[in-house]
Write an enzyme that holds these catalytic residues in place. Structure first.
Site, PDB file in Angstrom:
ATOM      1  N   ASP A   1       0.641  -8.924  14.250  1.00 20.78           N
ATOM      2  CA  ASP A   1       0.338  -8.013  13.149  1.00 20.78           C
ATOM      3  C   ASP A   1      -1.019  -7.350  13.363  1.00 20.78           C
ATOM      4  OD1 ASP A   1      -0.085  -6.710  10.747  1.00 20.78           O
ATOM      5  OD2 ASP A   1       0.380  -8.436   9.483  1.00 20.78           O
TER       6      ASP A   1
ATOM      7  N   HIS B   1       3.738  -6.461  11.384  1.00 25.04           N
ATOM      8  CA  HIS B   1       3.389  -6.523   9.969  1.00 25.04           C
ATOM      9  C   HIS B   1       4.599  -6.767   9.056  1.00 25.04           C
ATOM     10  CE1 HIS B   1       0.807  -6.207   6.568  1.00 25.04           C
ATOM     11  NE2 HIS B   1       1.340  -5.075   6.118  1.00 25.04           N
TER      12      HIS B   1
ATOM     13  N   SER C   1       1.463  -7.676   1.841  1.00 19.82           N
ATOM     14  CA  SER C   1       0.418  -6.788   2.340  1.00 19.82           C
ATOM     15  C   SER C   1      -0.607  -6.514   1.235  1.00 19.82           C
ATOM     16  CB  SER C   1       1.043  -5.508   2.891  1.00 19.82           C
ATOM     17  OG  SER C   1       0.093  -4.759   3.626  1.00 19.82           O
ATOM     18  N   GLN C   2      -0.748  -5.264   0.770  1.00 16.93           N
ATOM     19  CA  GLN C   2      -1.679  -5.008  -0.334  1.00 16.93           C
ATOM     20  C   GLN C   2      -1.346  -5.908  -1.521  1.00 16.93           C
ATOM     21  OE1 GLN C   2      -3.124  -0.976  -2.310  1.00 16.93           O
ATOM     22  NE2 GLN C   2      -1.123  -1.535  -3.136  1.00 16.93           N
TER      23      GLN C   2
ATOM     24  N   TYR D   1       0.828  -1.209   0.000  1.00 13.63           N
ATOM     25  CA  TYR D   1       0.000   0.000   0.000  1.00 13.63           C
ATOM     26  C   TYR D   1       0.863   1.260   0.000  1.00 13.63           C
ATOM     27  CZ  TYR D   1      -4.175   2.731   1.352  1.00 13.63           C
ATOM     28  OH  TYR D   1      -5.228   3.593   1.399  1.00 13.63           O
TER      29      TYR D   1
END
Length: 329
Positions: A273, A302, A187-188, A92
């Protein structure tokens, strides 16, 4: 940071009911049919680089609504036959950056495509090159609520479509074996890879690393971390659109793509996370329609496994490739 989610034994069994719109498949079939109506041949240009063992190519391919999207293609120098390819989607706020920043896959003998994320690239890293021409209704800062009033206008409809179209484009390139394509991301990027796995058949594997965009209702209610907090901010102002907001998000929830996945996966999660809570990752993994392993990092946030996870991914892919080779032989 303390643990705040379910225990590991509870996570292994966590398989929640997640809302799925009746026209989910029709929505995505229409979306991809519209995108594929535009000419698809990518433009690939060799780029001068100080790298001597990796070739760098600048790629422009056709994404959502025929709009141009940028990517890097990295190849081991001197490769002459079609290679297995790793397509990477980004976290992101980041863009494709500079080509010398991601060398591990090309250095390991893979073709490596790195997709720019439209409209992003100014939150961290070394920049992006792909605008998002679409307008938006009211939204909170960030990307999570852009166009959230309707699935047709939602930001991630465009991003997921771009991601699928990059697989389409990769399958036309002479440097890439179309039967050996892997999608990955952190992640994203992991969330985008999950969506692609539910929309594209014939992938060799899927590597979602601490994936975002999973099990929205639980994530929004569980963590106060951004980017999920963007949805909280939006709904704290637009108090009367909660039902419509979650309906839009249901078209983009990783759990609903997991139910349609046809390629095996290796997930990762970290038990501290708060950005992408482990129960949201397990919700997707436990709904995966075929084999899905998961690496767990009990004491990480994370950042997850970082370089340690890449070593596990490389070993997992090598095993997949050797199995496919033995089967085809």
């Amino acid at each position: 940071m303390t643990r705040f989610d379910l225990t590991l034994p509870e996570l292994e069994l966590y398989r929640p009911e997640v809302a799925e719109p009746e026209d989910f498949d029709a929505f995505w079939e229409r979306t991809l049919d519209e995108a594929r109506a535009f000419p698809a041949e990518p433009v690939v240009e060799r780029v001068s680089s100080p790298l001597t063992q990796v070739e760098v190519h600048d790629v422009t391919f056709t994404g959502f609504a025929g709009q141009p999207v940028r990517a890097w293609l990295l190849l081991p120098s001197g490769s002459t036959s079609p290679l297995p390819a790793v397509i990477e989607y980004l976290g992101y706020g980041g863009g494709r950056g500079l080509p010398h920043e991601k060398l591990e896959w090309a250095a390991s003998g893979y073709a490596h495509l790195i997709m720019d994320t439209r409209g992003q690239g100014s939150g961290w890293g070394t920049g992006g090159d792909t605008p998002d021409p679409a307008g938006t209704g009211p939204s909170s800062p960030g990307f999570m609520t852009r166009g959230i009033q309707s699935p047709d206008d939602y930001y991630y409809r465009r991003v997921y479509t771009d991601a699928v179209r990059l697989v389409d484009a990769a399958r036309t390139l002479p440097q890439i074996d179309p039967a050996r394509i892997i999608v990955t991301g952190v992640s994203q990027g992991g969330g985008i890879a999950v969506a692609v796995a539910g929309l594209v058949d014939g992938l060799l594997g899927v590597l979602p690393d601490v994936p975002f965009l999973q099990h929205f209702e639980r994530a929004v209610g569980l963590t106060d971390a951004f980017p999920y907090q963007e949805i909280v901010t939006y709904l704290s102002v637009h108090r009367d659109v909660v039902e419509q907001t979650y309906r839009t998000l249901s078209y983009f929830d990783g759990v609903n793509f997991a139910r349609r996945a046809s390629a095996p996966a290796l997930f990762s999660t970290a038990l501290h996370d708060q950005t992408c809570p482990p129960s949201t990752v397990y919700a997707t993994r436990n709904h995966w329609a075929t084999d899905a392993a998961i690496e767990v990092y009990p004491f990480n946030e994370h950042e997850g496994g970082q370089g340690h996870q890449w070593v596990r991914q490389a070993a997992w892919l090598a095993d997949r490739l050797s199995t496919i080779g033995a089967t085809s032989a």
